[in-house]
Design an enzyme around this catalytic site. Structure first.
Site, PDB file in Angstrom:
ATOM      1  N   SER A 145       0.854  -1.196   0.000  1.00 52.54           N
ATOM      2  CA  SER A 145       0.000   0.000   0.000  1.00 52.54           C
ATOM      3  C   SER A 145       0.886   1.240   0.000  1.00 52.54           C
ATOM      4  O   SER A 145       2.030   1.194   0.484  1.00 52.54           O
ATOM      5  CB  SER A 145      -0.868   0.013   1.262  1.00 52.54           C
ATOM      6  OG  SER A 145      -1.502   1.271   1.407  1.00 52.54           O
ATOM      7  N   TYR A 173      -1.830  -0.680  10.291  1.00 53.68           N
ATOM      8  CA  TYR A 173      -1.854  -0.878   8.831  1.00 53.68           C
ATOM      9  C   TYR A 173      -0.550  -0.371   8.206  1.00 53.68           C
ATOM     10  O   TYR A 173       0.108  -1.082   7.450  1.00 53.68           O
ATOM     11  CB  TYR A 173      -3.064  -0.134   8.256  1.00 53.68           C
ATOM     12  CG  TYR A 173      -3.323  -0.416   6.789  1.00 53.68           C
ATOM     13  CD1 TYR A 173      -3.895  -1.629   6.392  1.00 53.68           C
ATOM     14  CD2 TYR A 173      -3.018   0.518   5.807  1.00 53.68           C
ATOM     15  CE1 TYR A 173      -4.151  -1.889   5.037  1.00 53.68           C
ATOM     16  CE2 TYR A 173      -3.264   0.261   4.461  1.00 53.68           C
ATOM     17  CZ  TYR A 173      -3.848  -0.941   4.086  1.00 53.68           C
ATOM     18  OH  TYR A 173      -4.092  -1.198   2.762  1.00 53.68           O
TER      19      TYR A 173
HETATM   20  N1  LIG Z   1      -8.749  -0.698  -1.572  1.00 51.64           N
HETATM   21  C1  LIG Z   1      -7.749   0.126  -1.389  1.00 51.64           C
HETATM   22  O1  LIG Z   1      -7.903   1.332  -1.566  1.00 51.64           O
HETATM   23  C2  LIG Z   1      -6.387  -0.386  -1.012  1.00 51.64           C
HETATM   24  C3  LIG Z   1      -5.299   0.484  -1.141  1.00 51.64           C
HETATM   25  C4  LIG Z   1      -4.024   0.027  -0.871  1.00 51.64           C
HETATM   26  C5  LIG Z   1      -3.828  -1.276  -0.495  1.00 51.64           C
HETATM   27  N2  LIG Z   1      -4.883  -2.133  -0.360  1.00 51.64           N
HETATM   28  C6  LIG Z   1      -4.599  -3.522  -0.018  1.00 51.64           C
HETATM   29  O2  LIG Z   1      -5.065  -4.348  -1.067  1.00 51.64           O
HETATM   30  C7  LIG Z   1      -5.371  -5.639  -0.573  1.00 51.64           C
HETATM   31  C8  LIG Z   1      -6.749  -6.040  -1.060  1.00 51.64           C
HETATM   32  O3  LIG Z   1      -7.702  -5.162  -0.497  1.00 51.64           O
HETATM   33  P1  LIG Z   1      -9.112  -4.862  -1.166  1.00 51.64           P
HETATM   34  O4  LIG Z   1      -9.254  -3.415  -1.188  1.00 51.64           O
HETATM   35  O5  LIG Z   1      -9.277  -5.675  -2.373  1.00 51.64           O
HETATM   36  O6  LIG Z   1     -10.054  -5.370   0.024  1.00 51.64           O
HETATM   37  P2  LIG Z   1     -11.328  -6.328   0.108  1.00 51.64           P
HETATM   38  O7  LIG Z   1     -12.181  -6.193  -1.098  1.00 51.64           O
HETATM   39  O8  LIG Z   1     -11.897  -6.098   1.456  1.00 51.64           O
HETATM   40  O9  LIG Z   1     -10.648  -7.770   0.083  1.00 51.64           O
HETATM   41  C9  LIG Z   1      -9.893  -8.210   1.179  1.00 51.64           C
HETATM   42  C10 LIG Z   1      -9.682  -9.698   1.009  1.00 51.64           C
HETATM   43  O10 LIG Z   1      -8.901 -10.170   2.103  1.00 51.64           O
HETATM   44  C11 LIG Z   1      -9.481 -11.368   2.592  1.00 51.64           C
HETATM   45  N3  LIG Z   1      -9.185 -11.503   4.009  1.00 51.64           N
HETATM   46  C12 LIG Z   1      -9.235 -10.525   4.964  1.00 51.64           C
HETATM   47  N4  LIG Z   1      -8.912 -11.041   6.157  1.00 51.64           N
HETATM   48  C13 LIG Z   1      -8.643 -12.365   5.946  1.00 51.64           C
HETATM   49  C14 LIG Z   1      -8.248 -13.434   6.794  1.00 51.64           C
HETATM   50  N5  LIG Z   1      -8.050 -13.262   8.105  1.00 51.64           N
HETATM   51  N6  LIG Z   1      -8.074 -14.671   6.248  1.00 51.64           N
HETATM   52  C15 LIG Z   1      -8.272 -14.860   4.922  1.00 51.64           C
HETATM   53  N7  LIG Z   1      -8.637 -13.886   4.075  1.00 51.64           N
HETATM   54  C16 LIG Z   1      -8.821 -12.651   4.581  1.00 51.64           C
HETATM   55  C17 LIG Z   1     -10.964 -11.203   2.332  1.00 51.64           C
HETATM   56  O11 LIG Z   1     -11.571 -12.477   2.187  1.00 51.64           O
HETATM   57  P3  LIG Z   1     -12.844 -12.943   3.066  1.00 51.64           P
HETATM   58  O12 LIG Z   1     -13.645 -11.713   3.337  1.00 51.64           O
HETATM   59  O13 LIG Z   1     -13.503 -13.974   2.215  1.00 51.64           O
HETATM   60  O14 LIG Z   1     -12.217 -13.513   4.264  1.00 51.64           O
HETATM   61  C18 LIG Z   1     -10.983 -10.493   0.995  1.00 51.64           C
HETATM   62  O15 LIG Z   1     -10.939 -11.437  -0.060  1.00 51.64           O
HETATM   63  C19 LIG Z   1      -5.226  -5.537   0.936  1.00 51.64           C
HETATM   64  O16 LIG Z   1      -3.989  -6.078   1.310  1.00 51.64           O
HETATM   65  C20 LIG Z   1      -5.275  -4.047   1.213  1.00 51.64           C
HETATM   66  O17 LIG Z   1      -4.565  -3.710   2.358  1.00 51.64           O
HETATM   67  C21 LIG Z   1      -6.161  -1.695  -0.602  1.00 51.64           C
END
Ligand SMILES: NC(=O)c1ccc[n+]([C@@H]2O[C@H](COP(=O)([O-])OP(=O)(O)OC[C@H]3O[C@@H](n4cnc5c(N)ncnc54)[C@H](OP(=O)(O)O)[C@@H]3O)[C@@H](O)[C@H]2O)c1
Length: 253
Positions: free
Chosen positions: A142, A155
């Site tokens: 991130s 985070y």
């Molecule tokens: N969206 C943004 O703006 C943003 C920006 C920078 C970085 N990121 C990073 O990008 C990555 C993906 O995020 P996203 O935005 O796509 O979020 P998201 O749509 O909420 O997806 C998060 C994923 O992580 C899984 N997950 C969370 N906790 C878990 C656990 N304890 N065990 C297994 N699976 C788990 C969830 O699966 P289940 O719900 O099925 O468990 C879900 O598939 C993350 O690492 C986040 O920090 C996001």
């Protein structure tokens, strides 16, 4: 031939957001995809989307915050598809709170999911990749690794540590293993939407965020899937240990 034909990939966080986008892209490019997440319904829905398009995927449920669950994930990919070539770690959580307000459990849980899970899974995945001559790892970090966001202590710390971990793994396991960190800014996913839900006017917050970005829009899961595909494919064959920001210009502001 598709770019990932014959490859097997594990995508953690494949049930939602960026991970789902990556799983769909990889399957389109010919990879066998093991999707990881906690929720059966979401996982099966992504699998069905892939199968309907003639791709190959299955869902392995589990909470990736323990060593045991990560071992099972790797074993499951190998027993199902016979090998492991690519690992994409997209699972993550926010764990919001300032240091003095954040419960210890919340800090530990965020470090477990965002950082320790990478350590656990790579311990099992790298030996399996080496059996076939090598492999490729992409971790979703991130811009929070470089930039402070209010109340994102756990985070930011977890994402910052991934930069050093990726460099170290690249140095220890090259040339057989390539590993890179992709660092997005605000991407339109359920995680981003949930982070603004607490505000009275979440849509206004989103519009203001977009207006501040040089590219004037949030990232999409396709933007991320394309970049992960680049890092996981031979098109990036001399890139390892690096951190690629994909942020619509966020860090220039
Ligand atoms: N969206 C943004 O703006 C943003 C920006 C920078 C970085 N990121 C990073 O990008 C990555 C993906 O995020 P996203 O935005 O796509 O979020 P998201 O749509 O909420 O997806 C998060 C994923 O992580 C899984 N997950 C969370 N906790 C878990 C656990 N304890 N065990 C297994 N699976 C788990 C969830 O699966 P289940 O719900 O099925 O468990 C879900 O598939 C993350 O690492 C986040 O920090 C996001």
């Amino acid at each position: 031939m598709s770019s990932l034909s014959g490859k097997t990939a594990i995508v953690t966080g494949g049930t939602s957001g960026m991970g789902e986008g990556v799983a769909l892209k990889f399957a389109e490019e010919g990879a066998n995809v093991l999707i990881s997440g906690r929720y059966e319904e979401r996982g099966e829905s992504v699998v069905q989307k892939i199968l309907k398009k003639g791709g190959s995927a299955f869902f392995n449920p589990g909470d990736i915050s323990t060593s045991k669950a990560n071992k099972k994930l790797v074993e499951s990919a190998v027993s199902h598809f016979g090998q492991l070539d690519i690992l994409v770690l997209s699972a993550g959580r926010l764990g919001l709170g300032k240091i003095t307000e954040l419960p210890e459990e919340e800090w530990l849980r965020t470090i477990d999911v965002n950082l320790n899970s990478a350590f656990y899974i790579m311990r099992y995945a790298i030996p399996e990749m080496l059996v076939n001559g090598g492999g490729n790892i992409v971790i979703i970090g991130s811009v929070a690794a470089f930039h402070a966001f209010p109340s994102h202590a756990a985070y930011c710390a977890s994402k910052g540590a991934l930069i050093s971990l990726v460099r170290q793994v690249a140095a220890d396991y090259g040339p057989e293993i390539r590993i890179n960190l992709l660092c997005p800014a605000q991407v339109d996913t359920p995680l981003l939407r949930s982070s603004v839900k607490a505000f009275d006017n979440p849509e206004t917050i989103i519009r203001q965020t977009e207006a501040k970005l040089p590219m004037k829009r949030l990232g999409t899961t396709n933007d991320i899937a394309d970049a992960v595909h680049f890092l996981a494919s031979d098109s990036s064959s001399w890139i390892t240990g690096s951190c690629l920001t994909i942020d619509g210009g966020f860090l220039c502001t």
